[in-house]
Design an enzyme around this catalytic site. Structure first.
Site, PDB file in Angstrom:
ATOM      1  N   HIS A  79      -2.962 -12.213   0.040  1.00 41.27           N
ATOM      2  CA  HIS A  79      -2.419 -11.066  -0.584  1.00 41.27           C
ATOM      3  C   HIS A  79      -2.163 -10.205  -2.430  1.00 41.27           C
ATOM      4  CE1 HIS A  79       1.396  -7.998  -0.887  1.00 41.27           C
ATOM      5  NE2 HIS A  79       1.150  -7.770  -1.969  1.00 41.27           N
ATOM      6  N   HIS A  81      -4.313  -7.679  -5.315  1.00 40.17           N
ATOM      7  CA  HIS A  81      -4.214  -5.826  -5.545  1.00 40.17           C
ATOM      8  C   HIS A  81      -5.793  -5.823  -6.218  1.00 40.17           C
ATOM      9  CE1 HIS A  81      -0.116  -4.648  -3.509  1.00 40.17           C
ATOM     10  NE2 HIS A  81      -0.607  -5.219  -4.346  1.00 40.17           N
ATOM     11  N   LEU A  82      -6.407  -5.833  -6.128  1.00 36.81           N
ATOM     12  CA  LEU A  82      -7.820  -5.101  -6.469  1.00 36.81           C
ATOM     13  C   LEU A  82      -7.699  -3.827  -6.594  1.00 36.81           C
ATOM     14  CD1 LEU A  82     -10.853  -6.893  -4.929  1.00 36.81           C
ATOM     15  CD2 LEU A  82      -9.152  -7.444  -6.839  1.00 36.81           C
ATOM     16  N   ARG A  83      -8.265  -2.922  -8.329  1.00 35.53           N
ATOM     17  CA  ARG A  83      -7.219  -1.584  -8.380  1.00 35.53           C
ATOM     18  C   ARG A  83      -8.902  -0.523  -8.019  1.00 35.53           C
ATOM     19  NH1 ARG A  83      -2.564  -2.405  -7.846  1.00 35.53           N
ATOM     20  NH2 ARG A  83      -1.329  -2.845  -9.722  1.00 35.53           N
ATOM     21  N   ASN A 113      -3.630  -0.281  -1.580  1.00 33.11           N
ATOM     22  CA  ASN A 113      -3.456   0.876  -1.935  1.00 33.11           C
ATOM     23  C   ASN A 113      -4.052   0.898  -3.481  1.00 33.11           C
ATOM     24  OD1 ASN A 113      -2.182  -1.750  -3.181  1.00 33.11           O
ATOM     25  ND2 ASN A 113      -0.627  -1.210  -4.068  1.00 33.11           N
ATOM     26  N   HIS A 198       5.601  -5.068   3.610  1.00 34.90           N
ATOM     27  CA  HIS A 198       6.546  -5.416   2.025  1.00 34.90           C
ATOM     28  C   HIS A 198       8.038  -4.361   2.530  1.00 34.90           C
ATOM     29  CE1 HIS A 198       6.640  -3.536  -2.032  1.00 34.90           C
ATOM     30  NE2 HIS A 198       7.564  -2.538  -1.178  1.00 34.90           N
ATOM     31  N   ASP A 324       0.190 -12.196  -5.118  1.00 32.03           N
ATOM     32  CA  ASP A 324       0.385 -10.730  -4.797  1.00 32.03           C
ATOM     33  C   ASP A 324       0.016 -10.522  -6.044  1.00 32.03           C
ATOM     34  OD1 ASP A 324       1.578  -8.034  -4.753  1.00 32.03           O
ATOM     35  OD2 ASP A 324       3.462  -8.425  -4.823  1.00 32.03           O
ATOM     36  N   HIS A 328      -2.275  -4.979 -14.471  1.00 31.66           N
ATOM     37  CA  HIS A 328      -1.509  -3.924 -15.240  1.00 31.66           C
ATOM     38  C   HIS A 328      -2.436  -3.775 -16.484  1.00 31.66           C
ATOM     39  CE1 HIS A 328       0.759  -1.691 -11.915  1.00 31.66           C
ATOM     40  NE2 HIS A 328       0.941  -2.892 -11.689  1.00 31.66           N
ATOM     41  N   GLY A 343       4.562  -5.835 -10.943  1.00 27.05           N
ATOM     42  CA  GLY A 343       3.754  -7.070 -11.171  1.00 27.05           C
ATOM     43  C   GLY A 343       3.070  -7.578 -11.829  1.00 27.05           C
TER      44      GLY A 343
END
Ligand SMILES: [Zn+2]
Length: 447
Positions: A79, A81-83, A113, A198, A324, A328, A343
């Site tokens: 889990h 998040h690569l942006r 996302n 989620h 997760d 940012h 996050g």
């Protein structure tokens, strides 16, 4: 060229645990052999720091001295998040892969996302192409449950799986419509894809910024009750039992969720669950001082919830530790608390924080490796493990290395962590994917 990982404690849950040598050739494990007691006795007397290439039956051998270290199957973070695509100033696929390698991970699963959302095979293909060009850790994309994460129309799971998606999730958003969630589970079951949920009731969470309770009241912040998570956990378990599909609950944070998952497993439901290091390390108290690096969704909870998560880890209710990882920039974090993004990043702190579970006797080391490698591999259908013939995806951990977390040294493009400056004991020190060393702190120690 042969590589020999010599004299480490090799731990592959359900398979191996002992002082062993691992021989690697052409990116694959070729042999795993217990060290003879004579060699062990010599090694404990003389601790060679770096061993040069030696000759083994005529061929050149690179030797990695793993004496006093723990050698485990490559860690998997299911889990992150690569942006990329969309917010490359926070993280790119390449920087995320480097961050993963430096954290001890050999495989990561980026959530969909991004912008555009990974809800069609073109985006999945793009991610895999970028990951291939980065040529570091293995990247297994998670595709969206619904188009645009909007919770209205299902994506085409067959195409997505064919292109390389290994699960579906609308992570960041709940699937509010129960009928659509039922259809998603049925549809995913047909392709043997797990559905990662989620769990959040958006109406109940309202405009909350942190856990509901005395701390939120004192700080004048709107609270998010535990029930906003557990209501959806219970609904999804009901749908999992209705459909017989595989459900994986993301980032479990509350007592009630742990209890519901435990009971569902007792009934034989095909449910698995993960939590993140921050939920078993921190509580809502970390928000004191309006620390936006302690703002996440679900929020950090009470001491009792943290205890419940620890119990869930200990008794196997929680199968997986995932970070997760949510990069940012300061633009999103250095603002008023209620306006700050949710996050934190986690790839480069997860192993050290999770080793605390072993140091504090919450779980044994084998259970930790299960939760960070064996179980995510089982859930996602990856063929890994320290077995001759398999790719040499290996992480080496130094359980005794003491250091201070310094976010300034992170390979991630973002710095949003509440753990900066923490004194840690134990760290991933070498990451190998397919026999290729991506990170080796022994060879290149931090100054
Ligand atoms: Zn989420």
């Amino acid at each position: 060229m042969l590589t020999l990982i010599r004299g480490g404690r090799v731990v592959d849950p359900g398979n191996l645990d002992g002082i062993m040598d691992i021989l690697i050739e052409d990116g694959k494990i070729v042999e795993i052999k217990a060290q003879s007691s004579k060699v062990k006795a010599q090694r404990s007397k003389v601790r060679a720091q770096s061993l040069p290439a030696v000759s083994l039956a005529g061929s050149e051998v690179r030797v990695i001295d793993a004496f006093g270290k723990i050698v485990v199957p490559g860690l998997i973070d299911m889990h992150v998040h690569l942006r990329e695509p969309g917010h490359e100033y926070k993280e790119t696929i390449e920087s995320g892969c480097l961050s993963a390698a430096y954290g001890g991970f050999t495989a990561i699963c980026p959530m969909p996302n991004t912008n555009p959302v990974n809800d069609n095979s073109q985006v999945t293909e793009y991610i895999l192409k970028k990951a291939g060009a980065a040529d570091m850790v293995r990247v297994y994309p998670v595709a969206a449950i619904s188009k645009g994460l909007k919770g209205k129309d299902l994506c085409e799971y067959g195409n997505l799986k064919e292109t390389g998606a290994i699960a579906v999730s609308d992570d960041g958003h709940p699937v509010a419509n129960s009928q659509l969630m039922r259809r998603a589970l049925e549809y995913a079951k047909g392709f043997d894809l797990p559905v990662i949920s989620h769990c959040e009731d958006l109406d109940l969470a309202g405009c909350g910024d942190m856990n509901e309770g005395a701390v939120a009241t004192r700080m004048g912040l709107a609270g998010i009750p535990n029930a906003s998570e557990s209501i959806v956990v219970m609904r999804d378990i009901a749908l999992c039992e209705l459909t017989g599909a595989r459900l994986h609950i993301a980032h479990v944070s509350t007592t009630e969720s742990v209890r519901a998952i435990r009971n569902a497993k007792k009934r034989g439901a095909l449910v698995t669950a993960e939590t993140a290091p921050h939920y078993f390390t921190l509580t809502e108290d970390a928000v004191e001082g309006y620390n936006t690096n302690a703002k996440m969704n679900p929020p950090l909870r009470s001491m009792q919830d943290r205890e419940a998560v620890l119990e869930g880890l200990a008794d196997g209710t929680i199968d997986v530790i995932a970070t997760d990882h949510a990069p940012h920039s300061s633009i999103e974090k250095e603002v008023e608390f209620d306006r700050a993004a949710n996050g934190i990043i986690g790839l480069e702190t997860s192993v050290s924080l999770s080793l605390k579970l072993v140091q504090n006797s919450v779980i044994p080391l084998t259970a930790l490796i299960e939760k960070m490698s064996t179980n995510p591999a089982r859930i996602l259908g990856f063929n890994i493990g320290l077995i001759p013939g398999r790719p040499a995806d290996i992480t080496i951990i130094d359980p005794d290395l003491s250091y201070k977390i310094d976010s300034g040294r992170f390979k991630s493009l973002s710095r949003n962590t509440p753990f900066d400056g923490w004194d840690m004991k134990g760290k991933a020190i070498l990451t190998m994917v397919g026999g290729k060393i991506l990170f080796d702190e022994m060879a290149n120690p931090e100054p």
